[in-house]
Design an enzyme around this catalytic site. Structure first.
Site, PDB file in Angstrom:
ATOM      1  N   LYS A 132       0.823  -1.221   0.000  1.00 43.66           N
ATOM      2  CA  LYS A 132       0.000   0.000   0.000  1.00 43.66           C
ATOM      3  C   LYS A 132       0.851   1.262   0.000  1.00 43.66           C
ATOM      4  O   LYS A 132       0.462   2.267  -0.576  1.00 43.66           O
ATOM      5  CB  LYS A 132      -0.986  -0.018   1.171  1.00 43.66           C
ATOM      6  CG  LYS A 132      -2.049  -1.081   0.984  1.00 43.66           C
ATOM      7  CD  LYS A 132      -3.325  -0.816   1.748  1.00 43.66           C
ATOM      8  CE  LYS A 132      -4.392  -1.805   1.261  1.00 43.66           C
ATOM      9  NZ  LYS A 132      -5.634  -1.764   1.985  1.00 43.66           N
ATOM     10  N   LYS A 216      -4.816  -9.036  -6.903  1.00 46.07           N
ATOM     11  CA  LYS A 216      -6.031  -9.177  -6.091  1.00 46.07           C
ATOM     12  C   LYS A 216      -7.127  -8.216  -6.566  1.00 46.07           C
ATOM     13  O   LYS A 216      -6.828  -7.058  -6.884  1.00 46.07           O
ATOM     14  CB  LYS A 216      -5.648  -8.849  -4.639  1.00 46.07           C
ATOM     15  CG  LYS A 216      -6.701  -9.152  -3.615  1.00 46.07           C
ATOM     16  CD  LYS A 216      -6.209  -8.796  -2.205  1.00 46.07           C
ATOM     17  CE  LYS A 216      -6.490  -7.352  -1.858  1.00 46.07           C
ATOM     18  NZ  LYS A 216      -6.899  -7.121  -0.473  1.00 46.07           N
ATOM     19  N   LYS A 219     -10.665  -2.654  -3.990  1.00 42.41           N
ATOM     20  CA  LYS A 219     -11.499  -1.456  -4.074  1.00 42.41           C
ATOM     21  C   LYS A 219     -10.748  -0.318  -4.739  1.00 42.41           C
ATOM     22  O   LYS A 219     -11.329   0.545  -5.377  1.00 42.41           O
ATOM     23  CB  LYS A 219     -11.902  -0.982  -2.676  1.00 42.41           C
ATOM     24  CG  LYS A 219     -12.614  -2.003  -1.824  1.00 42.41           C
ATOM     25  CD  LYS A 219     -13.232  -1.267  -0.646  1.00 42.41           C
ATOM     26  CE  LYS A 219     -13.542  -2.172   0.516  1.00 42.41           C
ATOM     27  NZ  LYS A 219     -12.381  -2.341   1.414  1.00 42.41           N
TER      28      LYS A 219
END
Ligand code: AQP
Length: 354
Positions: A132, A216, A219
């Protein structure tokens, strides 16, 4: 033969067994928008399926959401959206707690204690932070780095025995176990916090992007075509599945071949999970057939399974006062359990409550 009365008993589980339950669950989803099929198959659907056997605390983890920038008005709307998804998936709010994390201050209070229990070396191994934060690591928030310690607090403030999660959260759960063991050793008795077990269930514990079978479904992916969201209408679902990346060969003949073809494997995993069959059965059903036949069948199934849930979510989101009432009642239930556990922790650490 061993004497069953001498068998070691996990005191946390024994207390639930006496009530006809298998344990206590805590899990949550971040209100970061674009709730998708991976969140549903990897988490929310399982939340609903487990509610008969466990006492459940399902939260909308808004404290986690702000580890990355969020628009305040959208954060509030997205918090209600996740609560609506929990209700639409069938979680019974009269028996279990549905609430937002920031409404139960003990999560953040215990997280601070855990920031002082967790070691830097443990945190440095967390792959989600690396993914992230990306290349701009120096600019990542301190909260993003400390995220797993807050997650440990979310779980242990209820002394939860089980956590249903997708595969991606396994590493964070291992850290939770390490924090529980270290806290028990340093401040309390061996069984003060339970060593929480993950529940990773179903044929699609890691749903991948529809545009790239090695990434993956998420969102935050900039492409809307990478994911099916839970509020997509039937024609959007059909379009996304039609455009999902595949390869030029017919459908895989067996599991070994599917494993080498990530996009086919992912779509078969989604099909199996939605049909509630195992992956091998899905592979056998379509072996050697054209992708177009398979995609048509997958579309029908996805619309059949997701359509009613999306419609119910929209109905609930149109009544924010009702959703807020559910969240408030859930926070009351959660606070009633969390506050005495926080008081025990504070006593163990030596904090004075004059
Ligand atoms: N692709 C996935 N497949 C299976 N399970 C998944 N989960 C998330 N993505 C998949 C599970 O959903 C739960 C809630 O996740 P979250 O919203 O708290 O955080 P996340 O894992 O960071 O979700 P996203 O969608 O990937 O969001 P962004 O893009 O913001 O990072 C968890 O139980 C998770 O395992």
């Amino acid at each position: 033969m061993s004497d069953p009365t001498n068998a070691p008993v996990n005191p946390h589980l024994a207390a639930y067994a006496a009530r006809g339950l298998k344990g206590r669950i805590l899990s949550g989803v971040q209100p970061t928008g674009n709730l998708h099929l991976g969140n549903y198959l990897g988490a929310i659907r399982n939340f609903a399926r487990l509610q008969g056997d466990y006492e459940c605390f399902y939260c909308v983890v808004d404290l986690h959401a702000i580890t990355q920038p969020q628009d305040p008005a959208q954060l509030a709307a997205q918090t209600r959206e996740i609560a609506a998804a929990y209700l639409a998936a069938g979680i019974d709010a009269s028996r279990h707690a549905i609430f937002n994390q920031s409404a139960v201050p003990a999560h953040a209070q215990l997280a601070w204690v855990f920031n002082c229990v967790a070691r830097l070396g443990w945190m440095n191994r967390m792959t989600q932070f690396k993914e992230k934060a990306g290349k701009d690591r120096e600019n990542a928030s301190l909260g993003l780095y400390a995220y797993p310690a807050l997650m440990a607090a979310d779980i242990l403030i209820y002394k939860a025995t089980h956590v249903p999660v997708g595969e991606d959260q396994k590493q964070h759960l291992e850290l939770t176990r390490d924090i529980a063991i270290k806290f028990n050793n340093d401040f309390a008795q061996p069984d003060f916090f339970p060593v929480t077990e993950p529940l990773i269930l179903g044929a699609a514990t890691r749903v991948m992007s529809l545009r790239d079978g090695t990434k993956k479904m998420s969102k935050s992916d900039p492409s809307d075509f990478s994911r099916i969201t839970l509020t997509d209408e039937a024609d959007a679902i059909a379009q996304k599945i039609r455009r999902a990346k595949t390869d030029p060969h017919p459908m895989p003949a067996d599991a070994a071949e599917a494993e080498k073809r990530p996009e086919a494997d992912n779509l078969l995993g989604i099909y199996a999970a939605l049909a509630d069959i195992d992956r091998d059965a899905a592979i056998a059903e379509f072996a050697g057939r054209q992708f177009s036949d398979f995609k048509a069948r997958l579309t029908d199934l996805a619309v059949e399974k997701l359509g009613p849930m999306g419609a119910e979510m929209k109905r609930l989101m149109a009544d924010p006062a009702h959703v807020d009432r559910v969240l408030r009642a859930g926070a009351d239930k959660a606070n009633a359990v969390a506050e005495p556990i926080l008081a025990e922790v504070y006593r163990a650490v030596g904090f004075l409550r004059p």
